[in-house]
Structures are given as structure tokens and as C-alpha cells.
Design a protein around this motif. Structure first.
Motif, PDB file in Angstrom:
ATOM      1  N   ASP A  60       0.978  -1.197   0.214  1.00  0.00           N
ATOM      2  CA  ASP A  60      -0.189   0.099   0.031  1.00  0.00           C
ATOM      3  C   ASP A  60       0.799   1.303  -0.011  1.00  0.00           C
ATOM      4  N   ASN A  61       1.180   1.676  -1.277  1.00  0.00           N
ATOM      5  CA  ASN A  61       1.840   2.971  -1.152  1.00  0.00           C
ATOM      6  C   ASN A  61       0.896   4.365  -1.471  1.00  0.00           C
ATOM      7  N   SER A  62      -0.444   4.045  -1.173  1.00  0.00           N
ATOM      8  CA  SER A  62      -1.359   5.171  -1.053  1.00  0.00           C
ATOM      9  C   SER A  62      -1.425   5.781  -2.459  1.00  0.00           C
ATOM     10  N   ALA A  63      -1.217   5.145  -3.610  1.00  0.00           N
ATOM     11  CA  ALA A  63      -1.157   5.801  -4.578  1.00  0.00           C
ATOM     12  C   ALA A  63      -1.249   4.846  -6.016  1.00  0.00           C
ATOM     13  N   THR A  64      -2.085   5.406  -7.012  1.00  0.00           N
ATOM     14  CA  THR A  64      -2.126   4.555  -8.138  1.00  0.00           C
ATOM     15  C   THR A  64      -0.894   5.008  -8.906  1.00  0.00           C
ATOM     16  N   ALA A  65       0.306   4.575  -8.663  1.00  0.00           N
ATOM     17  CA  ALA A  65       1.659   5.048  -8.934  1.00  0.00           C
ATOM     18  C   ALA A  65       1.967   5.050 -10.294  1.00  0.00           C
ATOM     19  N   MET A  66       1.922   3.683 -10.923  1.00  0.00           N
ATOM     20  CA  MET A  66       2.323   3.541 -12.140  1.00  0.00           C
ATOM     21  C   MET A  66       1.675   4.267 -13.580  1.00  0.00           C
ATOM     22  N   THR A  67       0.298   4.615 -13.082  1.00  0.00           N
ATOM     23  CA  THR A  67      -0.342   5.334 -14.238  1.00  0.00           C
ATOM     24  C   THR A  67      -0.652   6.717 -14.006  1.00  0.00           C
ATOM     25  N   GLY A  68       0.055   7.496 -12.888  1.00  0.00           N
ATOM     26  CA  GLY A  68      -0.177   8.894 -12.575  1.00  0.00           C
ATOM     27  C   GLY A  68      -0.615   9.300 -11.353  1.00  0.00           C
ATOM     28  N   PHE A  69      -0.889   8.526 -10.459  1.00  0.00           N
ATOM     29  CA  PHE A  69      -1.327   9.105  -8.982  1.00  0.00           C
ATOM     30  C   PHE A  69      -2.665   9.317  -9.072  1.00  0.00           C
ATOM     31  N   GLN A  70      -3.619   8.546  -9.786  1.00  0.00           N
ATOM     32  CA  GLN A  70      -5.091   8.923  -9.890  1.00  0.00           C
ATOM     33  C   GLN A  70      -5.586   8.292  -8.434  1.00  0.00           C
ATOM     34  N   PRO A  71      -6.426   9.133  -7.879  1.00  0.00           N
ATOM     35  CA  PRO A  71      -7.155   8.627  -6.805  1.00  0.00           C
ATOM     36  C   PRO A  71      -7.854   7.251  -6.999  1.00  0.00           C
ATOM     37  N   HIS A  72      -8.064   6.421  -6.082  1.00  0.00           N
ATOM     38  CA  HIS A  72      -9.033   4.975  -5.870  1.00  0.00           C
ATOM     39  C   HIS A  72      -9.652   4.954  -4.573  1.00  0.00           C
ATOM     40  N   PRO A  73     -10.547   3.844  -4.253  1.00  0.00           N
ATOM     41  CA  PRO A  73     -11.206   3.877  -3.264  1.00  0.00           C
ATOM     42  C   PRO A  73     -10.732   3.995  -2.077  1.00  0.00           C
ATOM     43  N   GLY A  74      -9.445   3.952  -1.820  1.00  0.00           N
ATOM     44  CA  GLY A  74      -8.740   4.227  -0.553  1.00  0.00           C
ATOM     45  C   GLY A  74      -8.456   5.634  -0.339  1.00  0.00           C
ATOM     46  N   SER A  75      -8.849   6.284  -1.443  1.00  0.00           N
ATOM     47  CA  SER A  75      -8.127   7.849  -1.277  1.00  0.00           C
ATOM     48  C   SER A  75      -9.287   8.704  -0.539  1.00  0.00           C
ATOM     49  N   PRO A  76      -9.121   9.772  -0.114  1.00  0.00           N
ATOM     50  CA  PRO A  76      -9.954  10.598   0.597  1.00  0.00           C
ATOM     51  C   PRO A  76     -10.867  11.569  -0.463  1.00  0.00           C
ATOM     52  N   VAL A  77     -10.211  11.772  -1.725  1.00  0.00           N
ATOM     53  CA  VAL A  77     -10.623  12.448  -2.633  1.00  0.00           C
ATOM     54  C   VAL A  77     -11.283  11.613  -4.013  1.00  0.00           C
ATOM     55  N   ASP A  78     -12.050  12.051  -4.639  1.00  0.00           N
ATOM     56  CA  ASP A  78     -12.403  11.302  -5.968  1.00  0.00           C
ATOM     57  C   ASP A  78     -11.849  12.207  -7.002  1.00  0.00           C
ATOM     58  N   ALA A  79     -12.434  11.572  -8.436  1.00  0.00           N
ATOM     59  CA  ALA A  79     -11.579  12.062  -9.438  1.00  0.00           C
ATOM     60  C   ALA A  79     -11.694  13.510  -9.643  1.00  0.00           C
ATOM     61  N   MET A  80     -12.747  14.153  -9.244  1.00  0.00           N
ATOM     62  CA  MET A  80     -13.176  15.404  -9.389  1.00  0.00           C
ATOM     63  C   MET A  80     -12.986  16.343  -8.358  1.00  0.00           C
ATOM     64  N   GLY A  81     -11.963  15.786  -7.228  1.00  0.00           N
ATOM     65  CA  GLY A  81     -11.636  16.512  -6.135  1.00  0.00           C
ATOM     66  C   GLY A  81     -12.410  16.588  -5.060  1.00  0.00           C
TER      67      GLY A  81
END
Lengths: 387, 635
Positions: free
Chosen positions: B484-505
Motif C-alpha cells: 500500500d503506497n497510497s497511490a495508483t503510482a504506475m499510471t499517474g497517481f489517480q485516486p482510488h477507493p482508498g483515497s480521501p478524494v475522488d476524480a473531481m477533487g
């Protein structure tokens, strides 16, 4: 006693000999660049010949001890690594070591070179109370510390890291006393030698099993890192050993049987008892050796050395005389140590009867013969020599 | 303001292919867009998310591609225009749903963008997704330029609405990730009213009706596309050689023909409507040549379809020699390149171009002067390195030759020396966990090798949760290690369901991985992988005696994220007096085995060195140095 005379007395062989050993072992093959670690793994660890002496794990980031096993973690490129050169199971040549310690050829009589064999016991009740037999080892090591013959002792504690028996560095008689008693396991206790060396101790005494004594002598002979080991390993007290259990499996079995009870002492009475006596806070419990034999390290089944033939003095039980030890005085350093102990009133000795010596010698020969039958190349009280 | 929402029709701006696709969707009045990130498609949704508020659209990074397709389809069956984007692997995930949706049809507009990755530059696989269009009986468009990327999306929506089914657009890396000029069109002001007509349920059963309807819709699409301007012819009327191409092959082919001076002899036919084929357009030009050479990326899809067309119309057509991937003139896999096309055209026409053989070598020499030679590696300070180090040590200590199953993510590099070659399998998202779940139940066959899997935090949500459910039900003895590196790192740090914000911020409730694992009844431990000793001990303990699945979450923020947020945690330096380098007792453990790029070997001094520019200051190397020569001090 002049501490400079304790320990290694004769010249050591140059380190290039270690390299030659390695190249001779791989002669004619295109594998001369095989790393020492890989060879150690193939020839010793993978074959179950590691007796958990601890010589390699204290010196290498790629070898660690884990629950009684020696584990290889990674590859190494060194072809002349200490791991292989210091390993007693990789190869062992008694002759140069005999010359170096005893200034004479190796004596293949059964119990190795010796000056004298005595019966001995400590004169201190508090040592006798915790000792396995006569408290000779604890008394000698304690005296060596008290008199400044050594400045540190590497001994085996039953309560090492992770709850397993392991080596510790003691600098007081109390510290040595805390480690009294047989552990009956391979405990990698030589890894504590690194700690002692790094701490800057210059006169280190070590209590070891036969495999460990052999390794210590190889360390002194080759001294791969120029650590002045000839001088700094000042005193080697060897223990008699027929076999040791694998510490991980043994302690697991003991814990299953004994639960959380405090273990005070283990003892294996002489044949025909065929049992391990476990002394706990609730009294003595007996476990049949038949049940425990599968836990004996494979390496021990192939070790020809029952009496630590290359120690300064060797100490074992005195069969048929509880509370006493058999003491084999081997080197000049050993002789001086025992004389000092007697003169200081630390040790009480008596002559060792000839019939007992004959019996001891026969028992030792029996071990050599068993090994010789298992591994035909091993003979003369030592594993096959490759140099 | 983002250039993507410039309302200046006729203005020409420089856009990345994926930006052009996003702009095309905006010009078509897209209302809903969804995707799971995957290169080379990721920037499409990333760009739309950035303008979501201004444009009043709904954009989400979905948990996986199937859900993304379903979210978009929900809009497309409710009279809205929706876009879903994915890479080729993602199409496979979404495939089950899409092969039902094609049968029901839609009641709005839906464009499915699939960005293929020829040569698998940022993928686990190489896959030509175009065959899917034939499988699904849906129209497929392939842009060759950046302008087309925009126009095809816009027209794709129109086609989708007219035919009542979704349209697929296939991009490739050199379209999605390259840039070119694009002339903007108008942005719509009015949008169809969203409404789900409950009087008309959508169900693919019975297929005896829906499959026929699908074929009818496909025929309508064929009729609409038959004269499409996306299909183009360039060159002499009666060429001695006709190049048929699509996608990136169009510009490469024209350039190669120009370089070889073949403009009067060779023509190029670009197919933009790859499926259904523009039959009459193709037949018209096939009648005027005797030799055809195909250029397309990955599989001979166009080549085979044209061969099929030729077989069906052989009485109208002359004898033609077809050349391409099937004949071996063009490589059967990988990307196209100008050089590849020059070589193939040279072979076929006898007009070989002479390459300066030394040029490549010279370029390499120049580059090596600037950049050190390195194998593929985790970033300096990457927590995956620490995690895999701990797993490596633990598996060695355990001594039962445990197997670490893996999948695709940054940590797939763990199959290489940078991850100590610990991963033993790499397949699809979550498949490491699935395989470990299976392997963890083979004890009945005498297998005693511990079974472990690693997955990333984003992958955990994407595809691993069903595996855990299965593992609990089957009592599989495997250890799931979530890196768990708290990131979708390989594709450019998009949020995922473990993130506190969604795609629209917008703020959202992050799903806590360990809570989810515990709720399934899994013994679950959370560790910081930078605590090497603790992690090693934990892994050893967790795999020692297993009776069912367990989860270990190794949580440490991606070094790139933490580096940007808080800088270096430690200043790390080497004490040269202590460093014993190549000597027995070390043998360059840090630079030879641990291999963090922040550590280099000084050949002249025979000591390790910290490259302070590269070092991210994680301090882990200080804990592995056997000589305590690596010193870390709080920064």
C-alpha cells in the motif's frame, strides 16, 4: 601467567594457504570462480552438515542464524570468503593445527593430543550448584577473568535472542555462571565472537563444542582479516560432545512438553539410561532419547571429534562419578591454566584412573569409526582434508 | 482555464492525442466519463476530470474497467452521451458486460475508447483489441492523426446515437501520447434530457431476437460509414504498389514514400473505419493495383479483413499479391516505426534507403556521456524495494521455498533484480492473489511451499476483493501482502477507493483495506515496510502455520509522493572509514544486492557513495549495511 603465552603457540600459516585450499578443491574444473558462499551452501548447508557452530553468521550479511538453522540469504561473489575458510565442516586439516597448538603432529589415538587427563571439580559450592558436572569449565573461565588472563568470555547462554540458546559475551564470573550447564543444542554461539572482537577485547576466552573449537583454530590459522586472532583468542575450553539437537526443533518439542515451566537443567545420563532428564520448577521429567534422536543435527552424525581435540583443555562428564569432570589438558596454555587454578584453590583435581582413560579413548574411537563407516573419506579423527 | 474547454471554434492548438479525444467528447456533449487508469489511455479521463466542474459533467475513476463501462452505460441507456476509456487489458475486464450491452443496445451515445499499447511499453501484455469489434458486431474507428482523434470521438457519438449501440475507438501509444495540431470545433450548449425509460427494459434474452437486432444495427452503421471521410486515398490513380494502413501507419507511410521518392509509384489507402470495412472504397482501389502492402500495429486485423473481402469479391478484382504480417515482410508483433516502414517498402520496391549504421552507435555514445547505465529499477526510496527485501529475507529464513505470486503494477518490477527477483508470476490485475489462493490449497497434494501474493492498493480494490472472499470460503492458506503506497503510482497517481478524494477533487470516505480484510475474517496485520526487521518477523510468523488466508498490509507512501510533500526524511551519508566495500563481510551488499539507485559504487575509492540528488532519504539502506557505514540523520 603471561597471557601472551595462552592460546596459539606456534606460527600460523599464511593466508594465501586459504586461497590455495579453495583452488585445490576446485582443481581441474572451470568453477574456480565459484563463490565461497555458494560452495559452503552446496557442500555444507544443503547437505545438512552445518552444526550451527556460528563461525560464519557472525561475519557475513548473507548468512544468518534462524531457529537453529544457518540460512543463506543472498549470493556473494567472494571466492575467498571467511564463511568457507572458517567452516569446520567444509574441510579440516588436523596437522597444521596440531603443529600450531601442540608443536607436534596430530595424535590419532582417539582423544587427540594431550599432556594429562585428570578428574576435576570446582571448589565453590555456588558453582557446583548450577554446574552440569563438576563445574570445571565455569571455574576455569571465571578464574581466567578474575586473574586478567582474559578480558572477555564467549559462552553459550540458554536464553539468547528470540528465546533460543545463543552466544553471549561475559566479562564477570557471574556472567559465566549464568551460562553454566549443558544445552545439548547447536547454538551458533561463535557469532558472539564478532561482538567481542568489535568491542575491542584483546584476550578472549571461549567455551565451545568440538566443531566450534575446530572453527576457532581455523580462524587463528588463516586470520583472513588480520584481526590478530592468534593472540586475541587467548583461551579455548572445549566440551565433550557426542551430538547436539537442532535448537529450533528441540526447543519447540520442549515447549510443547513443558509448557511455560521454567527449565533449570538438562541432563543425559550415561548408557544404558537412554533418556533426557529435564529438571523444571516442578521436578524432573524424562523424555526417551529414542524420541529425541530424530532431532539430532545431521552434522553431528558425521563429526569424528568427541573430546574437542584441539582445545587448550577439554572438559566432559566423569561417567560413574557425579559431581566430577573429566579434564583433558592439551596445550601448554591449558597446562598453565589448570596449574594456576589448582594453586589458587579454584579447582580440585585427582588422578584419572587408567581404566577410565581406556574407556574414554574407546568411546571416542567408536565415534570416529561410526563416522568413518558413514563417510569413507573421513578418517583419522578428522573430516577429509583437501589440502 | 484548461485549453480543453476553449470555446473558440476554428482555433488551432497543440494537443496530446488523449487530450484531443477528451476534447472530441466535450464537443459531442459528453455528460458522463469513467475509467480505471491504464496507460496509454489514462490522460483521457484525467483531462476530463480537470474540467468536470466547469463543464458540468460527471467524471469518475472507477474501481475497475467493468464498473467504469457499467457507469458509462447507465448514462448511455438514459439518453446521455457517455465515454469510457481503458487500455487493452481493461477491455478484457469490461468484456463480459460489453458483450451483453451490445445485444441490448443503448438509448443515448456511448463511445468506448481502447488505447492499445503495441510493444507492451507500459503493459503486462501486447494485445490487438480490434478483434473485439468483430466479436461484438460494433463499429470500430481508428484515428491516424490528432485531428482525427478528436473528430472520430465526436462522430462516434453521433454514430452511436444513430445506430443505438456503442462505438469503439482504438488508439495506440503513438496517437494517445504524441502531440499535434488540432482545430477546435464548437462546444454544445444544449444536452438531451437524462431519463431512463422504465417501460422498455434492457435484456439480451432472448438472443434469437437481440442478436438479430444487433446485426441490423451493425448493417446501419456500415451504411452510414461507407462514404466516411475517415477513409482516405493518397497517391497515383494506378499505383504499382498500394499501401493499406491505419492508425500511426498513415503518417509513417507517407513520410517513407516521400523519402524513398516513390510518390509516383506507390499510393496509400488509409482506413479509418476499420470495422465494418469501407467495402466499395476498398474494392474501387484494389481494382487498380496488383500489389498490396499492409502496415498496421500488432495483429494483421486489417490485412485479414481485406483478404476476406477480396475472397468475397474475387470475380470483380484482378490477381493481387498481398504482403504484410502474414507474408513476413512486416514483423508480426510490436510497434510500427518510420524505419520499419522504410525497410519494408525498400524491400518490396527495390528502393532501399541507406541507413548510417554508425548513427545509432554515435547516439548511444553521446547519451551514455550524460546518463549512467541502469537496469529497470524501483525509484530511490521506493517502499516496494523494502517490502520485497523483507519478503525475500523472510522466505529464505522460512526455508520452504515459498512462492510469491504477483501481478501488474510498479511492483511487477519485483520479477527483476531491483525487486530481488522475488515475484515468480506476473499476469493480470489481481491474478497473483488468485493464483496464490489456488496454490494455498494444494497441501492435500503434499505441497508445503508457503503461498504468498503481492498486490498494490489500487489493484486490491480493482480485482483482489473477490479473491479474498473465495479464499475465506475455500480456507486457502495464503498470505496476501498489500503493498500500500497510497497511490495508483504506475499510471499517474489517480485516486482510488482508498483515497480521501475522488476524480473531481471532492472529499469522499476512503475505504480502509485492513478493515475490509478483517471484516472478511482474515487475520490482518499492518506494518511499515521500512521497519525491515519487524516486517521480516511478521511475514515469517504469518506464513509459519496457516490454516486459512491472512493479510499483511505494508503501508508506506510512494517515494515520489512523500518526496514532493515533505522532502527527505533523512539525510543519508556514507562513513568511508567504516565502509568495507568489496571485502568479505560485505561484498557491496548495498550497491550489488540492495541496488537502490541512490547508492552508487565509487570504483576508484572502492567505497559506496550516496547520490544526494537521487536519494529520497528513506534511510532503509542504513539498516541493511553490515558495517553500519551508512549513516542516516534526520533531515
Amino acid at each position: 601467567m603471561n597471557h601472551r603465552t595462552v592460546g596459539f603457540l606456534a606460527r600460523s600459516l599464511p593466508r594465501r594457504r586459504a586461497r590455495r585450499i579453495i583452488s585445490v578443491e576446485t582443481k581441474g574444473a572451470a568453477v574456480t570462480q565459484t563463490s565461497a558462499l555458494d560452495r559452503l551452501y552446496e557442500k555444507v548447508i544443503a547437505k545438512g552438515l552445518c552444526a550451527a557452530c556460528g563461525a560464519c553468521v557472525g561475519n557475513c550479511p548473507y548468512l544468518v542464524k534462524y531457529k537453529g538453522k544457518t540460512v543463506k540469504l543472498d549470493s556473494c561473489t567472494r571466492s575467498d570468503g571467511k564463511c568457507y575458510v572458517y567452516c569446520p565442516a567444509a574441510y579440516f586439516d588436523p596437522e597444521p593445527i596440531s603443529q600450531a597448538i601442540f608443536n607436534e603432529s596430530y595424535d590419532n589415538n582417539g582423544i587427540g593430543n594431550f599432556a594429562e587427563v585428570k578428574a576435576s571439580r570446582s571448589t565453590f559450592d555456588e558453582i557446583l550448584a548450577v554446574a552440569q558436572g563438576g563445574g570445571t569449565v565455569t571455574s576455569l573461565m571465571g578464574m581466567a577473568l578474575n586473574k586478567g588472563l582474559i578480558d572477555a568470555a564467549v559462552v553459550t547462554s540458554g536464553k539468547g535472542s528470540g528465546g533460543f540458546a545463543g552466544g553471549v559475551v561475559a566479562t564477570t564470573l557471574e556472567g559465566v555462571k549464568g551460562c553454566a550447564g549443558s544445552k545439548f543444542v547447536g547454538a551458533h554461539s561463535l557469532d558472539a565472537l564478532k561482538e567481542a572482537l568489535q568491542s575491542g577485547f584483546t584476550r578472549i576466552g571461549i567455551v565451545g563444542l568440538p566443531c566450534q573449537v575446530r572453527s576457532l583454530r581455523k580462524m587463528q590459522l588463516y586470520d583472513m582479516k588480520d584481526q590478530d586472532l592468534k593472540q586475541r583468542i587467548s583461551l579455548v575450553i572445549g566440551l565433550f560432545c557426542n551430538w547436539s539437537f537442532s535448537v529450533g526443533e528441540f526447543q519447540s518439542l520442549i515447549r510443547t512438553r513443558m509448557g511455560t515451566k521454567e527449565i533449570r537443567k538438562f541432563d543425559v545420563p550415561p548408557p544404558p539410561a537412554n533418556q533426557l532428564r529435564v529438571e523444571t520448577e516442578d521436578g524432573v521429567q524424562i523424555i526417551s532419547l529414542d524420541e529425541l534422536k530424530p532431532l539430532i543435527q545431521d552434522a553431528c552424525r558425521q563429526c569424528p571429534d568427541m573430546t574437542s581435540e584441539f582445545a587448550d583443555v577439554s572438559v566432559g562428564m566423569y561417567e560413574g562419578r557425579p559431581g566430577w569432570n573429566t579434564l583433558i589438558i592439551r596445550s601448554r596454555a591449558g597446562l598453565e591454566l589448570v596449574e594456576m587454578a589448582i594453586q589458587s584453590g579454584v579447582l580440585q583435581t585427582e588422578p584419572f584412573p587408567v581404566e577410565n582413560l581406556t574407556h574414554l579413548r574407546q568411546a571416542s574411537r567408536n565415534k570416529k569409526e561410526r563416522v568413518s563407516r558413514m563417510t569413507p573419506e573421513a578418517s583419522g579423527g578428522h573430516l577429509a582434508c583437501h589440502d | 482555464m484548461s485549453r480543453l474547454i476553449l470555446d473558440e471554434p476554428g482555433k488551432e492548438i497543440l494537443l496530446m492525442g488523449n487530450e484531443a479525444i477528451a476534447r472530441g467528447a466535450l464537443e459531442a456533449g459528453v455528460r458522463v466519463a469513467a475509467a480505471y487508469p491504464g496507460n496509454p489511455s489514462s490522460e483521457i479521463i484525467g483531462n476530463l476530470a480537470q474540467v468536470a466542474k466547469e463543464m458540468g459533467i460527471y467524471v469518475e475513476w472507477s474501481v475497475n474497467e467493468k464498473v467504469a463501462a457499467e457507469v458509462a452505460a447507465a448514462a448511455a441507456v438514459s439518453n446521455m452521451n457517455a465515454l469510457v476509456a481503458m487500455k487493452q487489458n481493461g477491455l478484457n475486464v469490461a468484456c463480459d458486460f460489453l458483450l451483453n450491452l451490445n445485444l441490448t443496445g443503448i438509448r443515448g451515445g456511448l463511445v468506448v475508447i481502447v488505447a492499445d499499447d503495441p510493444s507492451g511499453i507500459s503493459s503486462s501484455n501486447e494485445q490487438d483489441s480490434r478483434s473485439f469489434a468483430k466479436l461484438a458486431d460494433i463499429p470500430l474507428l481508428e484515428p491516424s492523426t490528432f485531428q482525427e482523434a478528436k473528430e472520430m470521438v465526436r462522430e462516434g457519438f453521433e454514430l452511436s446515437r444513430r445506430t443505438g449501440n456503442f462505438v469503439m475507438i482504438r488508439s495506440v501509444t503513438r496517437i494517445s501520447h504524441a502531440r499535434g495540431n488540432v482545430i477546435l470545433g464548437p462546444l454544445p450548449k444544449d444536452f438531451p434530457v437524462p431519463y431512463f425509460d422504465t417501460s422498455k427494459p434492457l435484456c439480451p434474452i432472448p438472443t434469437s431476437i437481440t442478436h438479430v437486432a444487433l446485426h441490423r444495427r451493425f448493417k446501419e452503421a456500415e451504411e452510414i460509414l461507407k462514404d466516411s471521410e475517415f477513409n482516405e486515398y493518397w497517391g497515383p490513380e494506378k499505383p504499382e504498389l498500394l499501401v493499406i494502413t491505419c492508425g500511426s501507419g498513415w503518417l509513417f507511410s507517407k513520410e517513407a514514400i516521400d523519402i524513398l521518392g516513390l510518390c509516383s509509384r506507390v499510393a496509400v489507402l488509409k482506413v479509418g473505419t476499420t470495422w465494418p470495412l469501407p467495402k466499395s472504397f476498398l474494392i474501387k482501389h484494389l481494382q487498380k493495383t496488383r500489389r498490396v502492402l499492409f502496415f498496421e500495429e500488432i495483429d494483421p486485423v486489417l490485412e485479414n479483413n481485406v483478404a476476406e473481402l477480396y475472397a468475397q469479391h474475387n470475380r470483380e478484382l484482378p490477381l493481387i499479391e498481398f504482403m504484410g504480417k502474414n507474408s513476413g515482410i512486416v514483423p508480426g508483433t510490436g510497434e510500427l516505426s518510420p524505419e520499419l516502414i522504410l525497410n519494408a517498402l525498400g524491400k518490396v520496391t527495390g528502393e532501399a534507403v541507406e541507413f548510417d549504421e554508425n548513427q545509432a552507435g554515435q547516439a548511444k555514445d553521446i547519451i551514455e556521456g550524460y546518463a549512467p547505465q541502469r537496469s529497470m529499477a524501483f525509484c530511490a526510496g521506493c517502499p516496494h524495494r523494502a517490502s520485497l527485501w523483507a519478503i525475500k529475507q523472510a522466505l529464505s529464513l522460512d526455508g520452504r521455498n515459498g512462492v510469491l505470486f504477483g501481478d501488474i503494477g510498479c511492483y511487477a518490477l519485483g520479477i527483476l533484480p531491483t525487486g530481488f527477483s522475488q515475484l515468480k508470476t506476473v499476469h493480470a490485475m489481481g491474478s497473483g492473489a488468485g493464483m496464490a489462493c489456488g496454490f494455498g490449497n494444494f497441501h492435500q497434494f503434499g505441497v508445503n511451499q508457503p503461498s504468498l501474493a503481492v498486490c498494490g492498493d489500487s489493484t486490491f480494490f480493482h480485482a483482489v476483493i473477490p479473491v479474498l472472499v473465495n479464499a475465506v470460503h475455500q480456507r486457502s492458506r495464503f498470505l496476501l501482502v498489500v503493498l500500500d503506497n497510497s497511490a495508483t503510482a504506475m499510471t499517474g497517481f489517480q485516486p482510488h477507493p482508498g483515497s480521501p478524494v475522488d476524480a473531481m477533487g471532492q472529499n469522499t470516505s476512503p475505504i480502509v483495506i485492513e478493515d475490509l480484510c478483517k471484516s472478511l475474517g482474515l487475520p490482518t496485520v499492518v506494518m511499515d515496510p521500512f521497519d525491515l526487521d519487524g516486517t521480516i518477523e511478521t511475514v515469517c510468523e504469518m506464513i509459519r502455520e496457516q490454516t486459512g488466508p491472512k493479510a499483511l498490509i505494508l503501508r508506506q507512501e510512494c517515494a515520489l509522493v512523500s518526496g514532493k510533500k515533505q522532502g527527505k526524511k533523512y539525510q543519508v551519508r556514507i562513513d568511508p572509514q567504516r565502509c568495507i566495500g568489496e571485502e568479505c563481510g560485505c561484498d557491496r551488499l548495498c550497491t550489488r544486492v540492495f541496488k537502490c539507485p541512490g547508492l552508487t559504487w565509487d570504483r576508484s575509492e572502492k567505497k559506496s557513495r550516496i547520490e544526494s540528488v537521487i536519494c529520497n532519504g528513506c534511510g532503509v539502506c542504513a539498516d541493511i549495511c553490515p558495517s553500519h557505514a551508512i549513516v542516516k540523520e534526520s533531515a
